[in-house]
Design a protein around this motif. Sequence first.
Motif, PDB file in Angstrom:
ATOM      1  N   ASP A  69       0.859  -1.180   0.000  1.00  0.00           N
ATOM      2  CA  ASP A  69       0.000   0.000   0.000  1.00  0.00           C
ATOM      3  C   ASP A  69       0.896   1.231   0.000  1.00  0.00           C
ATOM      4  OD1 ASP A  69      -1.637   2.189   0.649  1.00  0.00           O
ATOM      5  OD2 ASP A  69      -2.904   1.003   1.987  1.00  0.00           O
ATOM      6  N   LEU A  70       1.116   1.791  -1.185  1.00  0.00           N
ATOM      7  CA  LEU A  70       2.062   2.889  -1.343  1.00  0.00           C
ATOM      8  C   LEU A  70       1.670   4.113  -0.518  1.00  0.00           C
ATOM      9  CD1 LEU A  70       4.626   3.898  -2.777  1.00  0.00           C
ATOM     10  CD2 LEU A  70       3.151   4.679  -4.645  1.00  0.00           C
ATOM     11  N   ASP A  71       0.405   4.478  -0.538  1.00  0.00           N
ATOM     12  CA  ASP A  71      -0.018   5.663   0.202  1.00  0.00           C
ATOM     13  C   ASP A  71       0.217   5.500   1.702  1.00  0.00           C
ATOM     14  OD1 ASP A  71      -0.886   7.149  -2.071  1.00  0.00           O
ATOM     15  OD2 ASP A  71      -2.682   5.907  -2.136  1.00  0.00           O
ATOM     16  N   ALA A  72      -0.145   4.376   2.251  1.00  0.00           N
ATOM     17  CA  ALA A  72       0.046   4.130   3.685  1.00  0.00           C
ATOM     18  C   ALA A  72       1.532   4.076   4.036  1.00  0.00           C
ATOM     19  CB  ALA A  72      -0.648   2.831   4.100  1.00  0.00           C
ATOM     20  N   TYR A  73       2.331   3.422   3.194  1.00  0.00           N
ATOM     21  CA  TYR A  73       3.763   3.320   3.475  1.00  0.00           C
ATOM     22  C   TYR A  73       4.413   4.698   3.423  1.00  0.00           C
ATOM     23  CZ  TYR A  73       8.426   1.377   3.733  1.00  0.00           C
ATOM     24  OH  TYR A  73       9.705   1.074   4.142  1.00  0.00           O
ATOM     25  N   CYS A  74       4.046   5.500   2.414  1.00  0.00           N
ATOM     26  CA  CYS A  74       4.598   6.853   2.292  1.00  0.00           C
ATOM     27  C   CYS A  74       4.207   7.710   3.494  1.00  0.00           C
ATOM     28  CB  CYS A  74       4.134   7.510   0.996  1.00  0.00           C
ATOM     29  SG  CYS A  74       4.951   6.846  -0.470  1.00  0.00           S
ATOM     30  N   ALA A  75       2.985   7.590   3.954  1.00  0.00           N
ATOM     31  CA  ALA A  75       2.556   8.339   5.141  1.00  0.00           C
ATOM     32  C   ALA A  75       3.418   7.958   6.340  1.00  0.00           C
ATOM     33  CB  ALA A  75       1.079   8.085   5.430  1.00  0.00           C
ATOM     34  N   GLY A  76       3.713   6.676   6.483  1.00  0.00           N
ATOM     35  CA  GLY A  76       4.577   6.224   7.572  1.00  0.00           C
ATOM     36  C   GLY A  76       5.992   6.754   7.437  1.00  0.00           C
ATOM     37  N   VAL A  77       6.525   6.716   6.226  1.00  0.00           N
ATOM     38  CA  VAL A  77       7.879   7.224   5.978  1.00  0.00           C
ATOM     39  C   VAL A  77       7.964   8.704   6.343  1.00  0.00           C
ATOM     40  CG1 VAL A  77       9.465   7.839   4.089  1.00  0.00           C
ATOM     41  CG2 VAL A  77       8.577   5.520   4.252  1.00  0.00           C
ATOM     42  N   VAL A  78       6.986   9.489   5.903  1.00  0.00           N
ATOM     43  CA  VAL A  78       6.967  10.922   6.199  1.00  0.00           C
ATOM     44  C   VAL A  78       6.836  11.155   7.710  1.00  0.00           C
ATOM     45  CG1 VAL A  78       5.631  13.062   5.893  1.00  0.00           C
ATOM     46  CG2 VAL A  78       6.159  11.610   3.914  1.00  0.00           C
ATOM     47  N   SER A  79       6.006  10.357   8.381  1.00  0.00           N
ATOM     48  CA  SER A  79       5.836  10.530   9.834  1.00  0.00           C
ATOM     49  C   SER A  79       7.115  10.202  10.598  1.00  0.00           C
ATOM     50  CB  SER A  79       4.680   9.673  10.346  1.00  0.00           C
ATOM     51  OG  SER A  79       5.047   8.302  10.408  1.00  0.00           O
ATOM     52  N   ARG A  80       8.000   9.412   9.980  1.00  0.00           N
ATOM     53  CA  ARG A  80       9.268   9.049  10.622  1.00  0.00           C
ATOM     54  C   ARG A  80      10.429   9.924  10.147  1.00  0.00           C
ATOM     55  NH1 ARG A  80       6.706   4.066   9.515  1.00  0.00           N
ATOM     56  NH2 ARG A  80       7.991   3.697   7.669  1.00  0.00           N
ATOM     57  N   GLY A  81      10.118  11.009   9.424  1.00  0.00           N
ATOM     58  CA  GLY A  81      11.162  11.957   9.051  1.00  0.00           C
ATOM     59  C   GLY A  81      11.619  11.902   7.614  1.00  0.00           C
ATOM     60  N   GLY A  82      11.093  10.999   6.805  1.00  0.00           N
ATOM     61  CA  GLY A  82      11.460  10.938   5.401  1.00  0.00           C
ATOM     62  C   GLY A  82      10.809  12.067   4.615  1.00  0.00           C
ATOM     63  N   VAL A  83      11.440  12.461   3.526  1.00  0.00           N
ATOM     64  CA  VAL A  83      10.915  13.527   2.683  1.00  0.00           C
ATOM     65  C   VAL A  83      10.763  12.989   1.264  1.00  0.00           C
ATOM     66  CG1 VAL A  83      11.350  15.825   1.725  1.00  0.00           C
ATOM     67  CG2 VAL A  83      12.057  15.296   4.076  1.00  0.00           C
ATOM     68  N   LEU A  84       9.530  12.907   0.811  1.00  0.00           N
ATOM     69  CA  LEU A  84       9.282  12.452  -0.556  1.00  0.00           C
ATOM     70  C   LEU A  84       9.685  13.547  -1.530  1.00  0.00           C
ATOM     71  CD1 LEU A  84       5.776  10.805  -0.136  1.00  0.00           C
ATOM     72  CD2 LEU A  84       7.996   9.668  -0.182  1.00  0.00           C
ATOM     73  N   VAL A  85      10.390  13.180  -2.595  1.00  0.00           N
ATOM     74  CA  VAL A  85      10.769  14.145  -3.627  1.00  0.00           C
ATOM     75  C   VAL A  85       9.910  13.992  -4.874  1.00  0.00           C
ATOM     76  CG1 VAL A  85      13.133  14.383  -2.783  1.00  0.00           C
ATOM     77  CG2 VAL A  85      12.631  12.685  -4.545  1.00  0.00           C
TER      78      VAL A  85
END
Length: 130
Positions: free
Chosen positions: A81-97
């Motif tokens: 689930d790309l949307d859920a995984y990306c939300a988790g990554v962002v919540s842990r400090g990742g920055v989507l480019v």
Amino acid sequence: MELAQVRLLVTDFPACYHFYAEVLGLKPQSGATEGPYEKFSPATGSAGIALQDRAMMARVLGELGDAATGHRSLVVLRVDDLDAYCAGVVSRGGVLVHGPVPMTDRMRVAHLRDPEGNLVELQEWLLLGG
């Protein structure tokens, strides 16, 4: 022949360790947060990603520079689930480019960079026809 791992040569080992373990949620093999080497495994699949201290490899080979230029690698991780995984990554400090966006009719992707600038692609494979 078997792919054992993709190894990234990094300068800031602790920052990259944190990114792959904490931001992306991959499982470290030994907990070597300061390096000079660590292998990370996804929840499923056999191949892993490994970090190697760039200076150590430069000493071994006597030919690699201290810093990479341009895009030298692309780590690809498939998620359900790309949307859920990306939300988790962002919540842990990742920055989507980039993304999440469709890449083809069969795949959605998002991209981010690790602390060394290596590109990470997150993929969600789409089922066709239902």
